[in-house]
Design an enzyme around this catalytic site. Sequence first.
Site, PDB file in Angstrom:
ATOM      1  N   GLU A  94       0.830  -1.197   0.000  1.00 47.24           N
ATOM      2  CA  GLU A  94       0.000   0.000   0.000  1.00 47.24           C
ATOM      3  C   GLU A  94       0.869   1.253   0.000  1.00 47.24           C
ATOM      4  OE1 GLU A  94      -3.924  -1.809   2.209  1.00 47.24           O
ATOM      5  OE2 GLU A  94      -2.436  -0.827   3.468  1.00 47.24           O
ATOM      6  N   CYS A 107       3.570   8.603   0.850  1.00 41.07           N
ATOM      7  CA  CYS A 107       4.142   7.686   1.831  1.00 41.07           C
ATOM      8  C   CYS A 107       4.230   6.329   1.132  1.00 41.07           C
ATOM      9  CB  CYS A 107       3.227   7.631   3.052  1.00 41.07           C
ATOM     10  SG  CYS A 107       3.750   6.398   4.251  1.00 41.07           S
ATOM     11  N   CYS A 114       7.050  -6.855   6.656  1.00 36.04           N
ATOM     12  CA  CYS A 114       8.193  -6.194   7.282  1.00 36.04           C
ATOM     13  C   CYS A 114       9.078  -7.208   7.982  1.00 36.04           C
ATOM     14  CB  CYS A 114       7.725  -5.145   8.287  1.00 36.04           C
ATOM     15  SG  CYS A 114       9.120  -4.168   8.904  1.00 36.04           S
ATOM     16  N   CYS A 118       7.525  -4.622  15.307  1.00 34.54           N
ATOM     17  CA  CYS A 118       7.028  -3.630  16.262  1.00 34.54           C
ATOM     18  C   CYS A 118       5.605  -4.013  16.693  1.00 34.54           C
ATOM     19  CB  CYS A 118       7.032  -2.247  15.622  1.00 34.54           C
ATOM     20  SG  CYS A 118       8.656  -1.817  14.976  1.00 34.54           S
ATOM     21  N   CYS A 121       2.309  -2.169  15.329  1.00 32.20           N
ATOM     22  CA  CYS A 121       2.204  -1.913  13.895  1.00 32.20           C
ATOM     23  C   CYS A 121       1.464  -3.030  13.174  1.00 32.20           C
ATOM     24  CB  CYS A 121       3.609  -1.761  13.330  1.00 32.20           C
ATOM     25  SG  CYS A 121       3.646  -1.658  11.534  1.00 32.20           S
ATOM     26  N   CYS A 339      -0.596   6.200   9.872  1.00 26.56           N
ATOM     27  CA  CYS A 339       0.664   5.572  10.275  1.00 26.56           C
ATOM     28  C   CYS A 339       0.416   4.293  11.072  1.00 26.56           C
ATOM     29  CB  CYS A 339       1.453   6.522  11.159  1.00 26.56           C
ATOM     30  SG  CYS A 339       2.500   7.580  10.223  1.00 26.56           S
TER      31      CYS A 339
END
Length: 348
Positions: A94, A107, A114, A118, A121, A339
């Site tokens: 995305e 962004c 990933c 984290c 997230c 975010c």
Amino acid sequence: MESKKRDIRALTREQLRDFFVSQGDKAFRGNQVYEWLWQKSAYSFDVMTNLSKATRDMLEENFVINHIQVDQMQRSADGTIKNAVRLHDDLVVESVLIPTKTRTTACVSSQVGCSLDCKFCATARLKRMRNLNPDEIYDQVVAIDNESRLYFDRPLSNIVFMGMGEPLMNYNNVLKAIEKITSPEGLGMSPKRITVSTSGVPKLIKKMADDAVKFKLAVSLHSAIDETRTSIMPFNATFTLADLREALVYWYQKTKSRITYEYVVWEGINDQRKDVDALVEFCRFAPSKVNLIEYNPIDDGDFQQASNIAIEMYVETLEKNGITVTVRRSRGKDIDAACGQLANKSES
Ligand code: SF4
């Protein structure tokens, strides 16, 4: 056979020129194709109208253009746009367009999923499937630039590498993409308008400094206390704050470029006086500013945005200590584009 075809955008201009010479053609054809691929973002060989049909067929036989497809575009009530981007192997990432009065910021994602984990997230739950190629990163930027011109009547002004993935874990491809974005042969954007946001990989921050990059650096810090940071960003157990601090001092000495710390204040995690005091201390090591980011809860509700009183304590304390601080409101929440929310939900 389809699988034998090479990705034409993996070739440099020189390699393309050599290819045409090897086919008994003129080297400048390589320049023409290169322009179609990068300046004009051609999706197919058919649109390369200054080449003969025979040349286009020959390219088709030898190469593919693995262009991204924007599968789905969602628009938020606040103007934010989220693209679900399908890659040539059907994986999806995305990217987001964030408009303000004066800027349009893209962004972009750097990995599918990933490599890091984290806890706050949504992307971390997807696990890393692969790194994006330079052209797949570049295409996201071009798609958002086109949307910016179409919907806001202006070109894209800024880029942040803050989408899915840890950009420094895909170091070479991210740098190659930025090279193309800033090159006059690509989009010709100023590197000063590009920010690479990392969770903080010390060795690679030093490498960026050694490579004399010209873009800006942001670090997702979220806590300047090792124990707390490790509890929300487990890789901090390996890349500790002391290592990070040393790398950031090195970065500033080499680049003279101020660092931005991205920071979310969560209830019961980092909303106490000792947390802000540690942050103030951390900011003293190299010139920096702090972005306090509003948190966008993901499904399980383990993390909650701290109270306004806690945010105020941060702002007052940082300002009292001469540290620039901005409080960033979240954008695109209604379409899960804010975010930490990017998790390919638009697929369903
Ligand atoms: S916050 Fe960034 S580095 Fe951490 S898991 Fe999410 S995408 Fe990866």
